[in-house]
Every structure is written in structure tokens, then in C-alpha cells.
Design a protein around this motif. Sequence first.
Motif, PDB file in Angstrom:
ATOM      1  N   ASN C 161     -17.001 -28.051 -43.874  1.00 53.90           N
ATOM      2  CA  ASN C 161     -16.688 -27.697 -42.492  1.00 53.90           C
ATOM      3  C   ASN C 161     -15.401 -28.344 -42.004  1.00 53.90           C
ATOM      4  O   ASN C 161     -14.705 -27.800 -41.159  1.00 53.90           O
ATOM      5  N   GLU C 162     -15.091 -29.501 -42.578  1.00 52.85           N
ATOM      6  CA  GLU C 162     -13.891 -30.212 -42.119  1.00 52.85           C
ATOM      7  C   GLU C 162     -12.620 -29.614 -42.692  1.00 52.85           C
ATOM      8  O   GLU C 162     -11.550 -29.736 -42.117  1.00 52.85           O
ATOM      9  N   VAL C 163     -12.710 -28.983 -43.877  1.00 53.82           N
ATOM     10  CA  VAL C 163     -11.464 -28.553 -44.526  1.00 53.82           C
ATOM     11  C   VAL C 163     -11.376 -27.044 -44.745  1.00 53.82           C
ATOM     12  O   VAL C 163     -10.390 -26.559 -45.275  1.00 53.82           O
ATOM     13  N   LYS C 164     -12.406 -26.290 -44.303  1.00 54.93           N
ATOM     14  CA  LYS C 164     -12.442 -24.874 -44.697  1.00 54.93           C
ATOM     15  C   LYS C 164     -11.216 -24.083 -44.211  1.00 54.93           C
ATOM     16  O   LYS C 164     -10.848 -23.087 -44.815  1.00 54.93           O
ATOM     17  N   ASP C 165     -10.561 -24.572 -43.144  1.00 53.21           N
ATOM     18  CA  ASP C 165      -9.402 -23.840 -42.633  1.00 53.21           C
ATOM     19  C   ASP C 165      -8.103 -24.241 -43.318  1.00 53.21           C
ATOM     20  O   ASP C 165      -7.059 -23.646 -43.087  1.00 53.21           O
ATOM     21  N   ARG C 166      -8.155 -25.277 -44.117  1.00 50.82           N
ATOM     22  CA  ARG C 166      -6.885 -25.727 -44.726  1.00 50.82           C
ATOM     23  C   ARG C 166      -7.085 -26.099 -46.181  1.00 50.82           C
ATOM     24  O   ARG C 166      -6.701 -27.177 -46.628  1.00 50.82           O
ATOM     25  N   LEU C 167      -7.678 -25.177 -46.907  1.00 49.71           N
ATOM     26  CA  LEU C 167      -7.923 -25.441 -48.324  1.00 49.71           C
ATOM     27  C   LEU C 167      -6.623 -25.549 -49.119  1.00 49.71           C
ATOM     28  O   LEU C 167      -6.595 -26.100 -50.211  1.00 49.71           O
ATOM     29  N   ASP C 168      -5.536 -25.012 -48.541  1.00 44.94           N
ATOM     30  CA  ASP C 168      -4.261 -25.079 -49.252  1.00 44.94           C
ATOM     31  C   ASP C 168      -3.475 -26.346 -48.949  1.00 44.94           C
ATOM     32  O   ASP C 168      -2.451 -26.611 -49.566  1.00 44.94           O
TER      33      ASP C 168
END
Lengths: 406, 419, 277
Positions: C161-168
Motif C-alpha cells: 500500500n505504501e509503494v503501489k503508486d511508485r513501483l518504478d
Amino acid sequence: MNITIILIIIGLLGISAYYTGLRKSLTLREDKLLHSTPIYHGAILAINSSLASILLVIVWVLFEKNIFPELLAFRNILFIISIFIFFLTAFFTFKKIKNKFKARDKVEKIIELFLLVCSSLAILITVGIFLSVIFESNRFFESIPLTEFLFGTHWSPQMPIREDQAGSTGAFGAVPLFTGTFLIAFIAMCIAGPIGLMSAIFLSEYASKSVRDIVKPLTEILAGIPTVVYGFFAVIVVAPFIRNTGNYFGIEVASESALAAGLVMGVMIIPFVSSISDDVINAVPQNLKNGSLGVGATKSETIKLVIIPAALPGIIGGLLLAVSRAIGETMIVVMAAGMSANLTANPFEAVTTVTVQIVVLLVGDQEFDSPKTLAAFALGLVLFIMTLILNYIALHIVRKYREQYE
Amino acid sequence: MNNLKSRLAKEKRFRLYGVASITLALFLLSLLFVSIFSQGYTAFQETKIQLNINFSEEILDPNKTKDWEIIKKSNFSLLVKNSVNELFPNVSGRSNKRKLKKIISSSAEYQLRDYVKNNINTIGKSKKIWVLADDDVDMLIKGHINRILPEDERRIDNEELKWIEFLESKNLIDKFFNKTFFTSGDSSESEQSGILGAFIGSLFALSITLILSFPIGIATAIYMEEFAPKNNKLIDFVEVNINNLAAVPSIIFGLLGLAIFLNFFELPRSAPLVGGMVLSLMTLPTIIISSRVSLKSVPPSIKEGALGVGASKIQAVFHHVVPVAMPGILTGTIIGMARALGESAPLLVIGMVAFIVDIPQSVTDPATALPIQIYLWSDTPERGFVERTSAAIMVLLVFLIFMNSLAVYLRKKFEKDIG
Amino acid sequence: MNNDDLIKETEFQINNSETVGNIHVEDPRIIVKNINVRYGEKLAINNVSIDIGKNEVLAMIGPSGCGKSTFLRCLNRMNDTIESCVVDGELYLDNENILDEKTDVVPLRAKVGMVFQKPNPFPKSIYENVAYGPKIHGLAKNKIELDEIVFNSLEKAGLFNEVKDRLDAPGTSLSGGQQQRLCIARTIAVSPEVILMDEPCSALDPIATAKVEELIYELKENFTIVIVTHAMQQAARVSQRTAYFHLGNLVEVGPTQKIFTTPQHKLTESYITGRFG
């Protein structure tokens, strides 16, 4: 048949082998996990089969070039055999591809072997230099005795064109070249030693960070300028300047004087000396400096009495490396020093150096077997041994010095 | 207290020596740049003369074939001659007329030939065309020949001077950007010579150097840093060897190339192929040493992390350590390549020093390299070549400065990545 | 008793004692028999034997330099990377002696994953960090499967949930605690059976530590975890069994509760009560 074409065909087959291996292992993966990922299976198939056939081609060509020139007529047979070997190895490797086949281990062994072979190249180059230079020099010393070469004082390598030509037997006494080389190197070190060392001291001990950040890259530019540019600089600026100044004081200066070449070479070496000195001075531990400053010594006293003595071995090592640079430098002396072999210590006269003579002897169309060309290799051998010894001693001293403070 | 005073004076003096040394070094650097720039900047312009050329059908195509194969054999030099004579109708006598034509570069006829080839319809018409002036005229226009000097001390005599001044008064002579310098090979006439041939030669040689020394250098560095057994006598020997190779005079590599590549393997003389091979021997130690330094500075925790998830040693090194070290490795490579670009001594030995007019088409064609071209031109006393030597040096320095700045940029990036 | 006496007493007791407590468990996952580790001349682990059970969290505690990290690194043969290090003894995982020369360390390390003291994400994107293990082991047949593994692992590591928007985003751009959970996700992604953790919280702040501890507690459902820690409270919070190491010896082992309340061995007691550490 052309070897290049054979190699290209093997290469293309190799690529298709890769995809074959990849395909098979991908199918295998459908049922069960593989030991190695599919690319390794493809890679091992391609590497194994092309290596085997390329090896055959290499061996064949070596034989053909050196032992049996008749083989040239049978290139088509070579082609057929190499393709056959390719498919044979490919077949057996292909059969080995199973889920448990350790393709990765095999590929990695080959990679590691490749890395090892590359590192041995450094030794190979040194050995190559040594052998080729020694071999050719040996041929030279068959016609000219070693003692005459090392101790003779007359150098005029022109060999007679005809047997009966009068008064022109070549003379190969290299002493004037050695003295010329050392004279120029000495002048260069007189310039580069003090200026380089003082610059380093100033930059590391006195200069503020902002000054250092600007000046240091500028001196590094000096180090990056090609030597041919320094040579041109010597010819069009420094040599005329010295000649005119000499004339003004009534001293006769040759147009290609040792002084001009030496001065410019000195300028070239300044950044070299200063960057090595900078390194060794910075390696002197701070508490040694603090100890001296703490008892009330001035900065210059600290530098002269504490830092320089502590850094001395490193500085000497650096200066030796610089000397080796100066001895081996070619373009500046080819352009600015003379061709005539004068045995003199007068910096206003023209002298010649070992490197200049190597170039003079080898440029232009030469019979490779004449003593004149071979003499270049004898000079090269002397140069190689001299610089090797200097480098070895210098690197040893610097290394010991570094260990002391690590 | 006297003692202290003299000690402080000494301190001041010592500091002064330091400042003086740096200043002297920087002064020499700027002297070098200024002298080369002031000698060479004029080479970026060339002098041209406008001629009114009558592309007479009688001379070019008397049979009206319009066939280039026939036209190309005609006497284009005559076109130039006629046009010049028309410009100066008062000049008479064979020798005077010949002298008059000499103010035009001998390349003019080839220029006209190319022009006709591309504009075959121009035959029978007249056209104003700018053609190259002779190098002496070029030098006069650029001010390198002093017009006030007595006649016998300058290369242009009074009569020629009169002609040129006439052209100047009619605005028929002018300076243009020197395209020739960047688009042609060497020539015995300075106004027709350029650096393209040498540049292509350097490009070929450096490509060979890069192809050979980059992979071998990295492979060696990786092996020695990551795989070689530590404290092994043999590995120590290799290391000493590499350090020594880095300090071997470059000309020795030339001798090696001569003995092994040329005489043993019988590769072509004067070819960029051999030049590149010799330069790669020289560049290898630089690349190896700097690659090892940057591999060493990659934090071991990255490798451990990879090993921890089950990567093999080779995978850990090639997937993680090498990519992180890459900017550092590239820095070393670029510095090595820059050095190779400026290197000339070993190339002299393997015969890449010759008068080569043609632009090399492949790595086995005879060629020179930029620094060699500089060396060759610097040996020619004509003023036109002195100017071109300096200009070629400027071009070489521009490349070197570009490469070195790239190296500095990559080094900064590497230091930031490593943190 | 003054300090010097204590040390003397300690040395005497070590050289003359066997491990206190029951080293065996009912359903062992790993069986360690008489392991010795040497760095050159120096003996770092002295004759240690212990079983590690299925789905348990075993904590290893002891003063610094006691060899607990060295012992941990034997379990997936990470000691191989240290040249002077020699390991002998027997170490069974699934009835295979992993100390055998012939054992392939690559599948071993996939089976026995490791999380390090300092978070060491690869200088790559968050996604690549987690995907790396599955990629080299060929665990995913296509991008969809790979995505699934990566998302699952991040989910299990409580990071999704903490990183799902910035996996790159690069893995190194995360905070320390997040980085360590990323490393745990990276380890989980190759579906190991055992996870070794070498002081995983020593570089983290208390809040990040709490999160990681919580995670360890959850992970024990699916994995066997061996954790080295110098924080006794941490051992008490997360583990079922605790082993106490001292100067390369396994002094005492037992249920965590028991070790912390009623230690049998004098050294353990001294350590627990804070007489040295």
C-alpha cells in the motif's frame, strides 16, 4: 572459400542454436521448474557448438599459414567439416537439455574462463614486447657487437647502399644518444621537479578550497594536452625565443637546442609531478602536522621539517616515474630536438635522443632486415629496460610508502 | 624577537614560491593556448576570388553530345585562364599570364568540373563563381604577409599586389568560412588541404581501440577484483605487470606492433587497423586500473544482497556490481581513449605517417591520424600550413576537452551514486 | 565479584560446559551437528549443535563478537564469500548436508533467504528489486505471473500500500524501515522455506522497528525464521525459542519465556540481567 564467410555462417548457425535451446527449455518448463533459466540453455547450445567449429577453423588456418600451404585448396572441405562438427556438438548438447541440466553452471564456467584469459593478456603483452624486442635486437647484435653499441661514441646509422661505396660504413655507438636523452630529461626535471612540487605544496597546504577547485582542473588540462601539441609549441614559440634571447646575450644557440626541448618537456611533466606529490602529501597523517603546528612551528617550517621528510619516499618515487616519462617521451624531442648525434653537455647545442633515433630509423621505407632498422629495436630494448627498472623501483617505493600510512 | 621576524619572513617567502610556481604553470598553459589560437584562428576562413566564367560550348562540348563522359575530359583549366585574362586585359606575355593565373588555386578547375557535372545545362552560358585563391594570396588577405615590406622580402611581388588590390577595389575577393579545411584530405597546396582524411583515420583507429580494449579491460578488471584468489603470487605478478605497462613509453608499443602485427602477422602497413590495435595495448592498462578502482568502491552489501536471494557469483557481479561501477569504468575508458586520440609516437613507428590525399574508406586503407597530420604539417615551413597546423590542434583540443568534460561529468555522477 | 573475576569465571565455564537446555525439537527443519568455524587461526564457532523447527522463530542473542552472526551465515553458506573462513561439521536441510562441497549454493540460498543488518536494496526500481530473485530462478513464465509474485511479496511484507503508486521509483529512495521491508519482500519473492535475519532492525528507528517486528510475527505462519538480535526485548517479543551464544559457544537454548525468566546457566543470567553486553 573465404574464412570470414565460414565464420559468419557459423555465427548465424550459433544464433539459431540459441533459439533452439531456448525453445526446448521453454517447453520443458511448462511441466516443472528448470535448474537454470531458459536463456542459459540457449546460450550453452550456441556456445558449445560454435566454439567447437571455430576452434577447428582456427587450427586449420594456423596449419595452412605456417606448415601446409597446400591446405588452401581444401577450404571447401574445411567448411563441410566445421559445419558437421557444429551440428554434432549441437546434437549432443541438445540431448542434454533437461529440467535438471545445469546450463547456468556451464555458461558461468565459460565466462569465468574468458575473464581469466583476458587477465593473462597483460602478461602476454609484456612477454610479447620483451620477446619481440629481444629477438630483433639479437639479430642486430649479430652484426654489431654489444660493447660497440653500448660504449661507442659515434652514431651514424647510414649503411652503405653499395658494397664498394667509400667511407660510409654505419657506426652504431649509442653513447651520444644516451647523453642526449639524459641531458634533455635532466633539463625537464629541473623545471618540473621544483615547480610541480611547489605547486602541489601550495595547493594542498595553502590554497583555499575555492582556489584549489579552480586551479587543480586547470593543471590537469596541462596533463591532457597531446605531446604533439607541446612539440609544436616548442618549435614555434620556445625555440625562437631561446635563440633570440641567446643571440641578445651573444650566446650561440642551435635552432633545435636541447634547452628548448627540455624546457617544454618540463612543462609537460609539471602536472604529473604535482598530482603525485599532491597524493603523497595528502597521505601524511594530519596529527603529524598538528604536532608540529602545536609546538609553534610556522606552516613552512612544518612543511619543510615534518611533511616533506615524511612524504619523501613517495615524492622520490613520483620523481622517478616522471624521469621515466621524460626518457620515453617521443614527439616533443622528435619535433624540437635535433637529429644529429652530438656528444655534448651544452644545453644550447642540438642533441638527439633514443626515441628520436628510433623514429628516424623506422620512418620511411626500410628493408626490415637491415642493421639500421634492427638498431631501432636495440634502442627500444635499452629504453624498455631503463624505464622498466625506473618504474619498478618507483612503484615499489610508492607502494611501501602508502602501506606505511594506511 | 628578531628570530621570529625572520621566521615569518621565511614563511612569506615560501608561500610566495608556491604562488609563483602555480602562476608560472598557468602562465605557460595560457601562453600555449594563446600562441596556438593566435596562429590558427585565421585558418577557419579561406579567401575566394569571384570569376565570371564563360562555360563555352566550344571548349566543353564542341560536338554537342551533352554526354558527361566526354565533357569531363575537356580542358577546364582553360575556362579559368580565359576568365582571369578577361579580368585583366592589360596583362600580356606568356610568363605574365601564367603568373596571373597562379593567383587562383589549382583546385579551381576541379571545382568548375564538379559544377558542370551537377549543372549540365550551364554549358554555353556565363556565370559568376567564387573560386579558391592561391595560398599566398590567402596569406596576404589575412594579413600574414606584410604589404609594406620591400618587394624581395615578401612572397607576393608588386605586380601581383597590384592585381589583388584591383580585385579588392572591385569587391571580387573576399573571405569565407573554410569548408575545405573540414571536407578534404591532405594536399601539397595548403589552401586545398584539410583534416577530414586524418579525422577519419583517427576515428577508424579509435573504434578498433575501443572494440578491443573496452571488453578485455573490463573483463580483466572484473576477474582481478571479484574472482582472482587473493594473496596469490601469480595475481600479484599480473598486477605489477599492469602497473608497469601503464608506465611503459608509448613508442615501445609501436615497436611491438611493428614486430608482431606487421612483420609476423603481415597486417597492412599504415592502416588504422594496426594503429588501433597498438593504441589498445596502450589504453588497456588505463582502463583496467580505473575499472578496478570503481569496482572496488561498489559497496559489498549490494553483492551480498544478490547472493542472499540466490544469485550465483557471476550473476551478482554482472547484474549488480558492474552496472553500479559502470559510470566509473566509462570515465576511465574515456580518459584512456582521449589519451589514445592524442597519441602519435607508436603510430609513427607502424607507418601511419605518410602523405595521404585520399579519405580512407576502411580500416585497412592507408591513413594518418589527427596528431600525425599535425606533426606532418608542422614540418612544412609554408605560412599557410603553420596556420592549418594550429587550427588542426584547436580541433584536436576541442575533442579532448569534450571527452574530458564527459569523463568529469560521469565521475561526478558515479560519486553521487555510490554516495 | 569484580569484572576480571567474572571474565575468568566465564572462560572456565565455557570451556567446560555443554549446551544447557534441549537442543532438539520435534519436527526439525534444519539439524546442525557439531559445527566449527575458523577465520584463519581464530576459532569463531566452537562445536555448536542445534535443531531449528518448522514455522518457529528462533532468536539468537549474545554479546557482540559471540559468533551469532557467523553461525547464521553458515546456514546459507554466506561464509563462502569470506576467503579465510573454514566451516566444518554437518548441517542438514531436508536430509541433505548443505556443507557438502558438492552442494549447489544457488538453490540453497533460494531456499534459505537472508535479510541483512543494513538495508541493502539494489540501486534499481522497487519493482526490479523484488522481481530480481524470481527472474534469475525462472519462477515466473510471463509478465503476469511475475507481477503477481512481486505484488504478493510486497503485500506480505506490508509494503504494497505504501509503494503501489511508485513501483518504478528507485528502491534507495524509500525510508530506512521501508527499505528493510523491501529487502524482506525481495527475500520472500523467491518463496524460501527459511529466512535468516541478521540484526534486521539495528539500523532502524523505533517506529520502523515495531513495523518490522510485527511483520516477523506474521511471517512465522509460512516461514521458519532465524533472527540474530542484540536487543533482548526484541527476542522476547518475536521469538518462540531463544539461543544464547557466548564466545563462539552455544551456552543455552530453550523456550524464550523460560530463558528470560528462569535462565539455567550463570552466563545467560548475567547477560539477561545486563552484567555484560
